[in-house]
Design a protein around this motif. Structure first.
Motif, PDB file in Angstrom:
ATOM      1  N   THR A   1       0.842  -1.192   0.000  1.00 39.86           N
ATOM      2  CA  THR A   1       0.000   0.000   0.000  1.00 39.86           C
ATOM      3  C   THR A   1       0.879   1.245   0.000  1.00 39.86           C
ATOM      4  OG1 THR A   1      -1.622  -1.206   1.322  1.00 39.86           O
ATOM      5  CG2 THR A   1      -1.851   1.196   1.231  1.00 39.86           C
TER       6      THR A   1
ATOM      7  N   ARG B   1      -3.292   4.887  -0.503  1.00 36.91           N
ATOM      8  CA  ARG B   1      -3.976   5.439   0.671  1.00 36.91           C
ATOM      9  C   ARG B   1      -3.690   6.919   0.758  1.00 36.91           C
ATOM     10  NH1 ARG B   1       0.008   5.164   5.780  1.00 36.91           N
ATOM     11  NH2 ARG B   1      -1.490   6.772   6.348  1.00 36.91           N
TER      12      ARG B   1
ATOM     13  N   ARG C   1     -10.063   3.127   6.132  1.00 33.04           N
ATOM     14  CA  ARG C   1      -8.928   2.974   7.055  1.00 33.04           C
ATOM     15  C   ARG C   1      -9.225   3.839   8.283  1.00 33.04           C
ATOM     16  NH1 ARG C   1      -3.853   4.950   8.256  1.00 33.04           N
ATOM     17  NH2 ARG C   1      -2.087   3.520   8.181  1.00 33.04           N
TER      18      ARG C   1
ATOM     19  N   VAL D   1      -4.252  -2.481  10.492  1.00 33.01           N
ATOM     20  CA  VAL D   1      -2.980  -1.988  10.003  1.00 33.01           C
ATOM     21  C   VAL D   1      -2.302  -1.303  11.187  1.00 33.01           C
ATOM     22  CG1 VAL D   1      -4.120   0.106   9.143  1.00 33.01           C
ATOM     23  CG2 VAL D   1      -1.811  -0.463   8.348  1.00 33.01           C
TER      24      VAL D   1
ATOM     25  N   GLU E   1      -1.925  -5.588   8.035  1.00 35.40           N
ATOM     26  CA  GLU E   1      -1.001  -4.797   7.226  1.00 35.40           C
ATOM     27  C   GLU E   1      -0.043  -4.061   8.150  1.00 35.40           C
ATOM     28  OE1 GLU E   1      -2.553  -2.764   3.737  1.00 35.40           O
ATOM     29  OE2 GLU E   1      -1.524  -0.929   4.368  1.00 35.40           O
TER      30      GLU E   1
ATOM     31  N   ARG F   1       2.577  -0.887   8.541  1.00 35.46           N
ATOM     32  CA  ARG F   1       3.074   0.357   7.953  1.00 35.46           C
ATOM     33  C   ARG F   1       4.511   0.503   8.422  1.00 35.46           C
ATOM     34  NH1 ARG F   1       1.334   5.453  10.655  1.00 35.46           N
ATOM     35  NH2 ARG F   1       3.353   5.073  11.636  1.00 35.46           N
TER      36      ARG F   1
ATOM     37  N   GLY G   1       3.085  -1.482   3.847  1.00 34.04           N
ATOM     38  CA  GLY G   1       2.842  -0.178   3.242  1.00 34.04           C
ATOM     39  C   GLY G   1       3.692   0.883   3.905  1.00 34.04           C
ATOM     40  N   TYR G   2       3.498   2.077   3.417  1.00 33.66           N
ATOM     41  CA  TYR G   2       4.218   3.223   3.986  1.00 33.66           C
ATOM     42  C   TYR G   2       3.234   4.356   4.189  1.00 33.66           C
ATOM     43  CZ  TYR G   2       8.526   0.684   3.085  1.00 33.66           C
ATOM     44  OH  TYR G   2       9.511  -0.254   3.118  1.00 33.66           O
TER      45      TYR G   2
HETATM   46 MG   LIG Z   1      -0.291   1.521   5.192  1.00 29.90          MG
END
Ligand SMILES: [Mg+2]
Ligand SMILES: [Mg+2]
Ligand SMILES: [Mg+2]
Lengths: 718, 718
Positions: free
Chosen positions: B7, B31, B208, B332, B354, B356, B396-397
């Motif tokens: 993501t 996102r 989210r 997440v 998830e 991050r 994701g970041y």
């Molecule tokens: Mg993320």
């Protein structure tokens, strides 16, 4: 100046050598030691002859005839975890069976206790029995996985100091058994024997009592090593007789557990409990009364009574309220450092004080692998600065003189030291030294009853957990302050005296030295806050004022300006604001300060605080103002010349007396000055092993340059 | 393998660059972040569009119209020492007035408390009044020298995460005010607004949720810096409404002090009190019910509901008993290290997890003075080994992608990492990894309710007082063990499960992590002793089993073989018997072990103990046997590859399972192996920044040589 104030240990078979030493060291008195005798020819060389005297050991015939009057002790067995419902506890496991023997003359069911250490409950006597043959206690219906101990009443079948000397010196003599003057036969015998002994010792001028009746607590283990030692303990003072008398006198009954104290045996580091304080009082009264009877007899023979501070000192506490009744002429004690020097020199109600210096002439020091001069120098340097604050009148040595004579450098050095000691007295002429214009008070749970004895397990022995606090005493022992020891009860009863400039509270949480739950006593914090608010000083070292209560661990964070994180307030962000170290307190510190074991996790709470030193994010040194007063926090203070100077500065700063700090002050931290205005003299000493150059400032502002030889000194007229 | 599971944070005004990155990193989802929007053209590039959603902030109009429904908090004023009988306490001194505002809509006399912190007494409401103009409380008849605080009910007038982001990024936007769905208008509004928002966001696939309703405790000070942070706190969940409902539901009333908790605010390091546990239960029930309503609505729109673990997480505790009711599709969370990875990955009752990853694309990291690749590598190395134990399904970041794009090395490295992540899943195929044939249980006061959360103040932030214990979690996060978190109440209620091989108790005395007075609970020590006696393992770190009681500080000295001196038994001689370090546990240690902050004054108590490491006279590492079981003592265990190996060995040894230690074991401590027998695959990873050579042993004894590039990995067939 070349003779006097010095006591020499003498022994048989070396008359000529001893005569030479008597002359070189200027001895005017000779003494015997445990295991030595003074030859008649030597007695004639001395003005005074000291003879050691043991009241409660030495006559094995009497001891053997009266085994039921031997001294006692309560011990706790090692804990046994119950893996079954019937367990046996070997009551002497880990103990030295040559020292202790279970007392079955007195009913174990009456005097012993089995305790469930998981719950703290005393096990019913129906649930256990003593198996004499195997020296075990069998417990039935034990709770699985609980830990059980037995509090056992034992006889002492070997006097612990005799045992120590015997083992240390590989003696092969019979084990001396100590007898208890609580018992009528022993009491009567002790007095009779004293008279006989005095009759038989016409040459004796001074009876050197080692000591009176009950030894400090010293227990060995099953491999003949030290297991437990408490130089301040009363463990060896118990007996069924005394316990029964206690109940009558104090109106309540003590049990074994009052002495065993969960295995802590009322260590002086514990907050003293009422039962223990009552016991000290009760035994001190008894000991002082019987000791007085003995001293009166000694006096009736025209001899002096000198008490050795140590060994059987329990009940003769020299700062206790019964000590003066004994009527002693003198005390003598072992000088381990400045603190122990002061412990002796400050004793009231005697005509004179004698210090027995180190090293003791025993083979553990005087052997081919060792240079005894090193210990002699260190001992002298640490004690000299204390003698200059509070003199002892005499000095001496102990042990086998024959051992010392094999070390000519040592003989030379002691000649210098004894000369220096006499020189001191010639200059000072019994005048008081100059002191700062305010008193310093050490605040702990023992107060004046145990002066110079805080953070102290065994006489002058280094302990990792102690030296960072003991250093405060050691520094103060030679600093120009009048030092008081006050207790929380003193503060509650009498407030804080006007002449106190700074209060010091030092040590680790929960110990008697810090004060534990006294810090949640409103009266205590009220009075100390009022004292500081009105200009008083407060110095906290380590975990001062600590008792976790109402969101605070240090209970005086407003005074100290700092707090310690104990894990409950990690969510609180800490902002320590360190300042440039140009503070008055730091002006003689050129290297990193040594805080010893130090204290972690201390942080700033008051914006008024000035953080002077931080290591690894923790505050190590900070100052604060509170009202008109000031406070200093230190993470620890082991003794060193640097730290003695740091403390001196901290005290003057906390007292707001920087303006008179320079009076009789030396610039070089390895030097110190003691002035005696009434005698018109002052001395500058070098505490280092190298030559030192220093400046001394007189109260009128005049500055004098002084150069001192290694360990040297120089006297001046004011 | 080149696309999926990733993501990407998107933003406006850089469509071409984003498209390129989507491709290179293989992103299948995009996102937005706090402060960014996803351009429509980018939405088309992704399989899924995530949209952040804040339930209780963001609509300033609503907030302003309903100021009486803003969220609350109880705060404690800084203490004021009474130097006079009338004092005024500035209730917000030291607080950030942009964040908090005293609530006077609800009667201060009813909701606030003035407390005498010297005595702990609540001051009568007759004795104080609130001076609204100056924001002070005036106390009359204060006791001189006592310290007073005020527990104040305040409105939160700035959402703390918005405040944090705002201040960190120098935003100039309006301060978002959080509103409280306990209040009917807000509750109704929240549900309505969600529907509206869903209507308006047809492109959104995944909502989210950041997060639900109440933020963790985050308070700033008067110079806009963090003052208090508790990632696990419930301080921000209070309100008069909720307190009234609590009284009705639980049958007793809470006061401000139940939340202020002497200023400790129920830190998770505190032993949790019944009132606090009841409050967590009460609020979790409420939050889960309302959250379920919201999730149901989201589902009714055909969208997924993903909860961000963090921010407003209070009441949604993912290991709590109400979490499953919410019906979330995914969680997440921010991956700070292996521990936080596991905190996310172990969450039950969701379809996928998830992570991050760090660094967050904020200017504090992405600036010309910094190389973000360093943080990315460290983050990946620490989390990778945890992912191999318990996978997250997506990564994701976050932040501003534009910032990251200025760092081409970073873009390259993330391309490698995302490929490696997908590669992992392609090999593992959702199989479980090989684990040791016994479970490891972390025993503390929170147990399974707070998995992977012990010794943790703020998400993955290093604390001096924590890292020496947190390292245990970090090591375990990537070691081949099934880890359970059990509480003392679990043990009391259910005993110790048969599949547990080793229990770990770690931390400092008095904290919830060690368990404090649970250790004087006979049931606890009975069951643990029985467990070890029958072959169980016990590992204590720091001050395990500590609670000073009945002569012991560590309550299981018989199991551990060691004890800690806390100052009460200095009179007891300590004999530590160190052995040659050829023990199984030490076989991979070639340098001095790093115990972190370590523990002082630990000594040997059992002859059965084997002392493996001593520093400065203190035991740092020792083993013991107890019945058929074994114990290990460690003075601390910060995370490092060396210490992870030490712990692995200690666990196998304590469990008496050295015979299977070699299975899937790597010889080189900088490498680790994870095997997936069901998928017929295993991987060897290099946790170091240099090339490593290692050998891997298969369960059949076959040894394989592997050479791995810096930070590299290699997959094999079994
Ligand atoms: Mg993320
Ligand atoms: Mg002498
Ligand atoms: Mg997907």
């Amino acid at each position: 100046m070349t003779k006097g104030r010095v006591t020499l240990p003498a022994q048989e078979g070396m008359d000529e050598e001893i005569k030479k030493i008597v002359k070189r060291w200027g001895a005017d008195a000779v003494r015997d030691s445990d295991g030595t005798k003074i030859p008649d020819v030597i007695k004639k060389e001395a003005d005074k002859v000291y003879s050691k005297y043991f009241f409660t050991r030495g006559d094995q015939d009497f001891a053997k005839e009266n085994l039921d009057e031997l001294q006692h002790m309560f011990i706790m067995s090692e804990p046994v975890t119950a893996t079954e419902e019937e367990i046996t506890i070997p009551i002497l496991a880990g103990y030295f069976k040559d020292q202790l023997k279970p007392d079955t003359d007195n009913d174990p069911k009456k005097w012993w206790q089995v305790i469930d250490r998981t719950t703290g409950e005393v096990v019913s006597t129906d649930q256990w029995e003593y198996l004499e043959e195997t020296e075990e206690v069998k417990v039935t219906d034990a709770k699985l996985w609980h830990r059980y101990t037995v509090n056992v009443l034992v006889y002492q079948i070997w006097d612990p100091v005799h045992m120590y000397n015997h083992i240390t010196n590989d003696w092969t003599t019979e084990h001396q058994m100590p007898y208890d003057p609580r018992y009528p036969k022993t009491r009567h015998y002790i007095l009779e024997r004293l008279r006989t002994w005095l009759d038989e010792h016409p040459d004796t001028d001074v009876v050197r009592i080692t000591t009176f009746f009950y030894n400090f607590t010293l227990v060995f283990n099953d491999v003949r090593e030290e297991k437990y030692v408490d130089w301040f303990g009363y463990g060896a003072t118990v007996s069924p007789k005394a316990l029964e008398a206690f109940e009558k006198e104090k109106g309540y009954k003590l049990t074994a557990e009052d002495f065993v104290d969960q295995g802590y045996y009322n260590s002086p580091f514990r907050m003293p409990k009422k039962a223990f304080l009552d016991w000290i009082d009760f035994q001190s009264k008894f000991v002082s009364e019987l000791a007085k009877e003995c001293v009166d007899i000694i006096h009736s023979y025209g001899k002096e009574a000198m008490m050795f501070l140590g060994d059987h000192w329990a009940g003769t506490e020299p700062y206790g309220k019964y000590f003066k009744n004994i009527g002693l002429d003198a005390v003598v004690g072992s000088v381990g450092d400045g603190t122990t020097l002061r412990m002796i020199a400050d004793i009231p109600h005697v005509d004179y004080h004698e210090g027995r210096f180190l090293p003791y002439f025993f083979p553990d020091t005087f052997n081919e692998h060792n240079n005894p001069v090193i210990e002699a120098n260190q001992n002298w340097l640490q004690s000299r600065r204390a003698i200059l604050r509070k003199p002892i009148q005499r000095m001496g040595y102990g042990g086998y003189l024959s051992l010392a004579l094999d070390f000519p450098d040592f003989v030379d050095r002691v000649e210098e030291i004894t000369d220096e000691f006499r020189d001191m007295h010639d200059h000072v002429k019994e005048a008081d030294p100059y002191v700062a214009p305010f008193k310093v008070a050490i605040l702990n749970s023992w107060g004046g009853q145990r002066k110079w004895m805080s953070h102290h397990v065994h006489h002058a022995i280094w302990y990792k957990q102690c030296y960072s606090y003991y250093g405060i005493l050691e520094a103060l022992s030679g600093l120009p302050f009048e030092v008081e020891f006050i207790s929380f009860e003193d503060i509650k009863a009498d407030g804080i005296s006007d002449d106190i400039g700074v209060i010091i509270n030092a040590g680790e949480a929960r110990t008697s030295w810090v004060g534990d739950d006294y810090w949640k006593d409103p009266e205590v914090v009220e009075k100390i806050r009022a004292f500081v608010q009105c200009g008083g000083g407060f110095i906290g070292v380590g975990e001062p004022t600590s008792y976790e209560h109402q969101g605070a661990f240090f209970q005086l964070p407003d005074v100290l300006g700092v707090q310690k994180e104990i894990g409950f307030s990690l969510s609180k962000d800490k902002y320590n604001d360190q300042r440039t170290p140009d503070h008055f307190i730091l002006q003689d510190q050129h290297e990193a300060i040594n805080y010893g074991e130090s204290t972690r996790y201390v942080y700033q709470t008051s914006k008024s605080a000035t953080v002077l030193d931080i290591e690894a994010d923790d505050i190590k040194l900070a100052t604060n103002t509170f009202g008109d007063g000031r406070a200093v926090y230190l993470a620890g203070l082991p003794y060193s010349p640097e730290n003695a100077r740091l403390l001196k500065r901290a005290l003057y700063w906390a007292a707001s007396k920087e303006d008179v700090f320079h009076e009789w002050h030396t610039t070089n931290i390895y030097t110190e000055c003691a002035a005696y205005p009434e005698s018109g003299t002052f001395v500058v000493i070098n505490n280092a092993y190298e030559e030192q150059v220093t400046q001394v400032t007189k109260p009128n502002g005049m500055v004098i340059d002084v150069t001192l030889a290694p360990m040297g000194y120089q006297w001046f007229e004011i």
